[in-house]
Design an enzyme around this catalytic site. Structure first.
Site, PDB file in Angstrom:
ATOM      1  N   CYS A 267      27.254  83.510  11.019  1.00 25.47           N
ATOM      2  CA  CYS A 267      27.817  82.433  11.226  1.00 25.47           C
ATOM      3  C   CYS A 267      29.334  82.724  10.860  1.00 25.47           C
ATOM      4  O   CYS A 267      30.237  82.371  11.261  1.00 25.47           O
ATOM      5  CB  CYS A 267      27.314  81.381  10.751  1.00 25.47           C
ATOM      6  SG  CYS A 267      25.858  80.696  11.437  1.00 25.47           S
ATOM      7  N   ASN A 268      29.254  83.215   9.565  1.00 24.56           N
ATOM      8  CA  ASN A 268      30.569  83.591   9.086  1.00 24.56           C
ATOM      9  C   ASN A 268      31.416  84.485   9.917  1.00 24.56           C
ATOM     10  O   ASN A 268      32.441  84.359  10.380  1.00 24.56           O
ATOM     11  CB  ASN A 268      30.560  84.420   7.543  1.00 24.56           C
ATOM     12  CG  ASN A 268      31.731  84.501   7.019  1.00 24.56           C
ATOM     13  OD1 ASN A 268      32.780  83.834   7.210  1.00 24.56           O
ATOM     14  ND2 ASN A 268      32.042  85.630   6.376  1.00 24.56           N
TER      15      ASN A 268
END
Length: 166
Positions: A59-60
């Site tokens: 997600c980062n």
């Protein structure tokens, strides 16, 4: 489509949206706790970057990639990253990661987006991973529903579609 989270099958609430359909309107929560209303973005190309949580490596990467590339996409493109992280956590993450070119909104309160777009995982109430692109007229032009939430989206295909519209 079968979807999994950490290799375990999950039940998705709502139906997947399809290319050519009008994008369902939804409400979520901005980082300052104000209401985000998707209809306010009509007239822009909008990329919904959907993630389970800002606090995970994939997600980062997804959030940072869109934040870095948004400048190349043109002024008429808005990227909205959506998760069920609380607005406070999103705000903290954005400050720490230098995320300042995209919007982050939370679907924690009612899961309006997750249900209307077919991303809400019933077992953990997180959003599955994917991308939805909506044109200036509110029509869906691209969808990617990632089968395993831990896998990355196809950035090349998404950016190719955005460039066609921009």
């Amino acid at each position: 489509m079968k979807r999994t989270f950490g290799g375990t099958p999950v039940t998705i609430e709502g139906e997947e949206v399809k290319v050519g359909e009008m994008a369902p309107e939804f409400k979520a929560i901005n980082n300052d706790l104000s209401v985000y209303d998707s209809k306010e973005d009509r007239g822009k190309i909008v990329v919904y970057s959907v993630i389970p949580s800002v606090d995970t490596p994939v997600c980062n990467i997804q959030t940072r990639t869109f934040n870095e590339k948004v400048g190349e996409l043109g002024d008429g493109v808005k990227v909205v990253t959506i998760s069920v992280d609380l607005p406070f956590a999103q705000q903290r993450y954005c400050a720490a990661a230098g995320i300042d070119n995209i919007a982050t909104v939370s679907d924690y309160n009612g899961h309006d987006f997750g249900r209307k777009y077919g991303f809400l995982m019933k077992e953990n109430m997180l959003l599955a991973r994917g991308i939805i692109i909506v044109d200036k007229d509110g029509k869906i032009t691209y969808t990617e529903y990632v089968p395993e939430s831990g896998d990355a989206v196809d950035f090349d295909k998404a950016f190719e579609e955005i460039k066609k519209l921009a």
